[in-house]
Design a protein around this motif. Structure first.
Motif, PDB file in Angstrom:
ATOM      1  N   ALA A  18     -46.104 -19.637  55.052  1.00  0.00           N
ATOM      2  CA  ALA A  18     -47.083 -20.672  54.710  1.00  0.00           C
ATOM      3  C   ALA A  18     -47.459 -20.601  53.238  1.00  0.00           C
ATOM      4  CB  ALA A  18     -48.316 -20.529  55.585  1.00  0.00           C
ATOM      5  N   THR A  19     -47.599 -19.394  52.705  1.00  0.00           N
ATOM      6  CA  THR A  19     -47.942 -19.230  51.299  1.00  0.00           C
ATOM      7  C   THR A  19     -46.823 -19.738  50.402  1.00  0.00           C
ATOM      8  OG1 THR A  19     -49.260 -17.294  51.865  1.00  0.00           O
ATOM      9  CG2 THR A  19     -48.658 -17.565  49.562  1.00  0.00           C
ATOM     10  N   VAL A  20     -45.599 -19.418  50.745  1.00  0.00           N
ATOM     11  CA  VAL A  20     -44.455 -19.884  49.946  1.00  0.00           C
ATOM     12  C   VAL A  20     -44.358 -21.404  49.992  1.00  0.00           C
ATOM     13  CG1 VAL A  20     -41.926 -19.904  49.858  1.00  0.00           C
ATOM     14  CG2 VAL A  20     -43.145 -17.753  50.067  1.00  0.00           C
ATOM     15  N   LEU A  23     -47.175 -22.785  47.790  1.00  0.00           N
ATOM     16  CA  LEU A  23     -46.863 -22.602  46.369  1.00  0.00           C
ATOM     17  C   LEU A  23     -45.775 -23.567  45.909  1.00  0.00           C
ATOM     18  CD1 LEU A  23     -46.942 -18.702  46.062  1.00  0.00           C
ATOM     19  CD2 LEU A  23     -48.586 -20.335  45.122  1.00  0.00           C
ATOM     20  N   THR A  24     -44.781 -23.783  46.748  1.00  0.00           N
ATOM     21  CA  THR A  24     -43.717 -24.726  46.411  1.00  0.00           C
ATOM     22  C   THR A  24     -44.269 -26.147  46.295  1.00  0.00           C
ATOM     23  OG1 THR A  24     -42.127 -23.329  47.550  1.00  0.00           O
ATOM     24  CG2 THR A  24     -41.464 -25.594  47.113  1.00  0.00           C
ATOM     25  N   VAL A  29     -46.112 -30.748  42.911  1.00  0.00           N
ATOM     26  CA  VAL A  29     -47.158 -31.686  42.490  1.00  0.00           C
ATOM     27  C   VAL A  29     -47.416 -31.569  40.993  1.00  0.00           C
ATOM     28  CG1 VAL A  29     -49.631 -32.160  42.706  1.00  0.00           C
ATOM     29  CG2 VAL A  29     -48.238 -31.876  44.742  1.00  0.00           C
ATOM     30  N   VAL A  30     -47.470 -30.345  40.491  1.00  0.00           N
ATOM     31  CA  VAL A  30     -47.700 -30.151  39.050  1.00  0.00           C
ATOM     32  C   VAL A  30     -46.551 -30.734  38.245  1.00  0.00           C
ATOM     33  CG1 VAL A  30     -47.841 -28.390  37.241  1.00  0.00           C
ATOM     34  CG2 VAL A  30     -49.233 -28.182  39.306  1.00  0.00           C
ATOM     35  N   LEU A  31     -45.331 -30.501  38.711  1.00  0.00           N
ATOM     36  CA  LEU A  31     -44.187 -31.071  37.999  1.00  0.00           C
ATOM     37  C   LEU A  31     -44.209 -32.594  38.049  1.00  0.00           C
ATOM     38  CD1 LEU A  31     -41.308 -28.704  39.110  1.00  0.00           C
ATOM     39  CD2 LEU A  31     -42.212 -28.976  36.801  1.00  0.00           C
ATOM     40  N   TRP A  32     -44.484 -33.170  39.219  1.00  0.00           N
ATOM     41  CA  TRP A  32     -44.422 -34.622  39.404  1.00  0.00           C
ATOM     42  C   TRP A  32     -45.501 -35.359  38.627  1.00  0.00           C
ATOM     43  CZ3 TRP A  32     -40.559 -37.160  41.578  1.00  0.00           C
ATOM     44  CH2 TRP A  32     -40.742 -38.509  41.854  1.00  0.00           C
ATOM     45  N   TYR A  33     -46.734 -34.819  38.641  1.00  0.00           N
ATOM     46  CA  TYR A  33     -47.863 -35.552  38.051  1.00  0.00           C
ATOM     47  C   TYR A  33     -48.252 -35.092  36.642  1.00  0.00           C
ATOM     48  CZ  TYR A  33     -48.570 -37.735  42.538  1.00  0.00           C
ATOM     49  OH  TYR A  33     -48.380 -38.472  43.674  1.00  0.00           O
ATOM     50  N   VAL A  34     -47.764 -33.942  36.175  1.00  0.00           N
ATOM     51  CA  VAL A  34     -48.180 -33.445  34.862  1.00  0.00           C
ATOM     52  C   VAL A  34     -46.981 -33.297  33.918  1.00  0.00           C
ATOM     53  CG1 VAL A  34     -49.281 -31.548  33.628  1.00  0.00           C
ATOM     54  CG2 VAL A  34     -50.171 -32.250  35.857  1.00  0.00           C
ATOM     55  N   VAL A  35     -46.000 -32.533  34.339  1.00  0.00           N
ATOM     56  CA  VAL A  35     -44.918 -32.161  33.426  1.00  0.00           C
ATOM     57  C   VAL A  35     -43.969 -33.340  33.171  1.00  0.00           C
ATOM     58  CG1 VAL A  35     -42.954 -30.628  33.092  1.00  0.00           C
ATOM     59  CG2 VAL A  35     -45.067 -29.739  34.068  1.00  0.00           C
ATOM     60  N   PHE A  36     -43.506 -33.994  34.227  1.00  0.00           N
ATOM     61  CA  PHE A  36     -42.560 -35.090  34.043  1.00  0.00           C
ATOM     62  C   PHE A  36     -43.165 -36.266  33.271  1.00  0.00           C
ATOM     63  CE2 PHE A  36     -40.233 -33.526  38.047  1.00  0.00           C
ATOM     64  CZ  PHE A  36     -39.541 -32.596  37.296  1.00  0.00           C
ATOM     65  N   PRO A  37     -44.419 -36.686  33.542  1.00  0.00           N
ATOM     66  CA  PRO A  37     -44.996 -37.739  32.695  1.00  0.00           C
ATOM     67  C   PRO A  37     -45.128 -37.347  31.219  1.00  0.00           C
ATOM     68  CG  PRO A  37     -46.195 -37.617  34.733  1.00  0.00           C
ATOM     69  CD  PRO A  37     -45.266 -36.437  34.708  1.00  0.00           C
TER      70      PRO A  37
END
Length: 52
Positions: A18-20, A23-24, A29-37
């Motif tokens: 569940a933790t993995v 974390l995944t 979410v961080v990649l989709w909404y922060v890094v890629f934009p």
């Protein structure tokens, strides 16, 4: 790396799984909404041209 991560996460197998998964999901979410934009203006993927 995955073996290290599996050993570091506390708890039983279900808690580790569940933790993995959480974390995944957070990383996605961080990649989709922060890094890629932030990177999109610097990568000309949508500026394709069709030859004349």
């Amino acid at each position: 790396m995955y073996g290290w991560l599996w050993r570091v996460i506390p708890g039983g197998t279900l808690v580790k799984l569940a933790t993995v998964l959480a974390l995944t999901g957070c990383a996605g979410v961080v990649l989709w909404y922060v890094v890629f934009p932030m990177l999109e203006p610097h990568v000309p993927l949508d500026r394709a041209t069709v030859g004349r």
